[in-house]
Write a protein that holds these residues in place. Structure first.
Motif, short mmCIF file in Angstrom:
data_model
loop_
_atom_site.label_atom_id
_atom_site.label_comp_id
_atom_site.label_asym_id
_atom_site.label_seq_id
_atom_site.Cartn_x
_atom_site.Cartn_y
_atom_site.Cartn_z
N THR A 97 -13.59 -8.51 1.24
CA THR A 97 -12.29 -8.74 0.64
C THR A 97 -12.45 -9.29 -0.77
OG1 THR A 97 -11.34 -9.17 2.80
CG2 THR A 97 -10.10 -9.94 0.89
N ALA A 98 -11.68 -8.73 -1.70
CA ALA A 98 -11.74 -9.20 -3.08
C ALA A 98 -10.94 -10.48 -3.24
CB ALA A 98 -11.21 -8.13 -4.02
N ASP A 99 -11.57 -11.46 -3.91
CA ASP A 99 -10.88 -12.72 -4.18
C ASP A 99 -10.17 -12.70 -5.51
OD1 ASP A 99 -11.78 -13.80 -1.82
OD2 ASP A 99 -13.56 -14.69 -2.72
N SER A 100 -10.67 -11.91 -6.42
CA SER A 100 -10.07 -11.90 -7.76
C SER A 100 -10.11 -10.49 -8.31
CB SER A 100 -10.82 -12.86 -8.70
OG SER A 100 -12.16 -12.44 -8.87
N LEU A 130 -1.54 -7.32 -12.99
CA LEU A 130 -2.46 -7.01 -11.91
C LEU A 130 -2.36 -8.16 -10.92
CD1 LEU A 130 -4.70 -5.14 -10.83
CD2 LEU A 130 -6.34 -6.52 -12.15
N LEU A 131 -1.82 -7.88 -9.75
CA LEU A 131 -1.53 -8.94 -8.78
C LEU A 131 -2.76 -9.29 -7.95
CD1 LEU A 131 2.02 -7.80 -7.65
CD2 LEU A 131 1.35 -9.28 -9.56
N GLY A 132 -2.62 -10.32 -7.11
CA GLY A 132 -3.74 -10.84 -6.35
C GLY A 132 -4.30 -9.90 -5.31
N ASP A 133 -3.56 -8.90 -4.94
CA ASP A 133 -4.07 -7.93 -3.97
C ASP A 133 -4.52 -6.63 -4.64
OD1 ASP A 133 -1.65 -6.97 -4.75
OD2 ASP A 133 -0.83 -6.71 -2.73
N GLY A 134 -4.57 -6.64 -5.98
CA GLY A 134 -5.00 -5.45 -6.70
C GLY A 134 -3.88 -4.51 -7.04
N SER A 135 -2.67 -4.78 -6.55
CA SER A 135 -1.54 -3.93 -6.90
C SER A 135 -1.12 -4.20 -8.33
CB SER A 135 -0.37 -4.17 -5.94
OG SER A 135 0.08 -5.51 -6.03
#
Length: 529
Positions: free
Chosen positions: A189-192, A205-210
């Motif tokens: 899982t990506a943290d950043s 660019l939001l915290g979930d990559g959206s």
């Protein structure tokens, strides 16, 4: 093990008390020999054997004896620090030490989830969660003492190995909401998340990559999006295109348009959708009218006639285009105040009309009409409305309506034409005084050296028996006496009338004699009185 130890002690006591060891008996006493085959249960037949169970907690069984246990020392796992990854099984770490092995193993603080310390001091397992760098103390202990070692353990997240957006291109409309869902992340899982170069103005660019926001600037850019965690990072590319919102509605209220030359025009369209950056029209607008690029309005004053025609107006921007069709016609100014000077033509036969042209106000006539047609000998110019010609045929007053027409309307006026003869002239008879004898045929021929005569009249009526013929001749047989009388003979035509005077008398000799001899006998008269 304790019952066996007690049995051994008891056996020793018995042997001492019975003299088996020769401690209390005479020195010359011969020991009794025991046949252990025959007496296997004889005490002397038992051989003392030491087992592990005979060793105490502080002893170590060596295989045939118990020795004093030594404390463990010099504990070592071969690593001072290890870095693990969530979900990946670690390589087991086996301890080494000197001295006797620990009976118990302890660790402080508690190992990361998924890792364990077994009874032999081996560290193993698969970490299930991240931990920061932490120092762990491992203790191996036995009853004689303990030894310890420290290991720094860090558990990193599993690195993302792949990032996949639902599309490689994000299409946005200027000043409108624009977004793309969070990408599929394979691996950890990506943290950043980060993007290089930064996303266009208004997008985040939001915290979930959206990616989400309102695109605030036009553009076409490529971005590298990096998904990271403590275990590593992975990159993917995305292209962001921001265009205008395409135009969705375009109309020009009130068309078809019928404009008049010289009158000001201002037509502003109704537009919906994105901002329009360019306007075009086919075919070109009428002379004097322009399509303004600022707002697509039609402005100006038409300067020439424009037949009704379709025009296609297109509005476009970076997002697309939209067109609409309108009808435009430019009409001339209506013709007004149409006049001919003169408008009455009272002509004599053979008179000529030089070209008479009309005057008018307003626009120029496109074409002319006349009804009824002009008399024979006259012509009407259907291009200019001019009248010309010669009077060749007699005719009474006729009325002719003339129309001047153009695209702005029509107007009309009346003209009048009459063609008459020259007035009667050069008429004569053989004399001006005539005395006729009753009951005798007479003829007074008329001579007309002038215009034709349409009708003849005489006032007062001629003597009885005489007739005025259609050519002005007098003939007949007078049948009664008539005194000298002046007769006016009128010669008439369309040009006028003329009256000529003749004196006429009719003598009747018989009647005269009767009057003279009234009361007398027969009388012989020799001639005219």
């Amino acid at each position: 093990m304790q019952p066996k130890r007690n049995a051994a002690l008891l056996l020793s006591v018995l042997m001492l008390s019975s003299g088996c060891l020769g401690l209390f008996g005479p020195d010359n006493q011969t020991p009794e020999e025991i046949d252990c085959v025959e007496q296997p249960s004889h005490p002397d037949c038992f051989v003392h054997v030491i087992t592990e169970d005979d060793c105490t907690a502080q002893q170590v069984f060596t295989g045939d004896a118990c020795r004093l246990m030594r404390r463990p020392e010099g504990l070592d796992y071969g690593e001072d620090a290890i870095i693990l990854v969530v979900g990946i099984e670690m390589q087991a770490l086996t301890p080494s030490f000197t001295g006797d092995g620990p009976h118990d193993w302890l660790v402080n603080p508690r190992l990361p989830d998924g890792l364990s310390l077994d009874d032999s001091g081996v560290i193993s397992g698969t970490p299930t969660g991240e931990t920061q760098d932490t120092r762990y103390t491992f203790i191996g202990a036995n009853p004689m003492g303990s030894t310890s070692a420290t290991i720094d353990i860090t558990v990193l997240a599993a690195p993302p190995t792949s990032v996949l957006y639902i599309a490689d291109v994000l299409q946005c409309s200027l000043d409108n909401h624009c977004s793309i869902d969070a990408p599929l992340v394979i691996g950890g899982t990506a943290d950043s998340w980060s993007a290089v170069p930064p996303l266009p103005e208004g997008l985040s660019l939001l915290g979930d990559g959206s990616i989400s926001g309102n695109a605030g600037v036009l553009g076409d850019s490529n971005h590298t999006v990096t998904a990271s965690n403590t275990g590593g990072s992975v990159e993917t590319a995305i292209r962001i295109i921001t265009l205008h919102e395409p135009p969705s509605g375009l109309s020009y209220e009130g068309h078809p348009f019928y404009w008049i030359i010289g009158e000001p025009v201002q037509i502003i369209p109704a537009i919906s959708g994105g901002e329009i950056t360019g306007w075009s029209i086919e075919p070109t607008l009428p002379d004097g009218i322009e399509l303004h690029q600022a707002d697509g309005s039609l402005r100006g004053s038409p300067t020439s006639v424009h037949q009704l025609r379709e025009h296609v107006i297109a509005a476009e921007n970076t997002g697309g285009s939209l067109s609409t069709t309108i009808l435009i016609a430019v009409r001339d100014l209506a013709v007004t105040e149409l006049h001919y000077e003169p408008y009455q033509f009272d002509l004599r036969e053979d008179d000529a009309i030089e070209e008479v042209t009309p005057t008018w106000e307003g626009g120029s006539p496109d074409y002319w009409e006349i009804d009824p047609a002009l008399p024979f000998g006259f012509s009407f110019n259907f291009t200019t409305g001019a009248i010309s010609g010669s009077a060749t045929l007699l005719q009474p007053w006729t009325y002719h309506r003339i129309w001047a027409n153009n695209s702005g309307g029509t107007t009309s006026t009346l003209i009048q034409i009459r063609v008459t003869s020259l007035p009667p002239d050069a008429i004569s008879w053989t004399g001006t005084e005539f005395a006729f004898k009753a009951n005798e045929s007479i003829l007074i021929p008329a001579t007309n050296d002038g215009p034709d005569i349409d009708t003849w009249e005489v006032i007062p009526p001629l003597p009885s028996g005489l007739t005025l013929l259609p050519n002005g001749t007098i003939e007949g047989t007078p049948d009664e006496r008539a005194d000298w009388t002046q007769y006016t003979i009128w010669a008439n035509n369309t040009g006028g009338a003329v009256g000529l005077n003749l004196w006429i008398a009719v003598h009747d000799l018989t009647a005269d004699q009767d009057d003279l001899r009234r009361g007398m006998g027969n009388t012989n008269w020799g001639g005219w009185p």
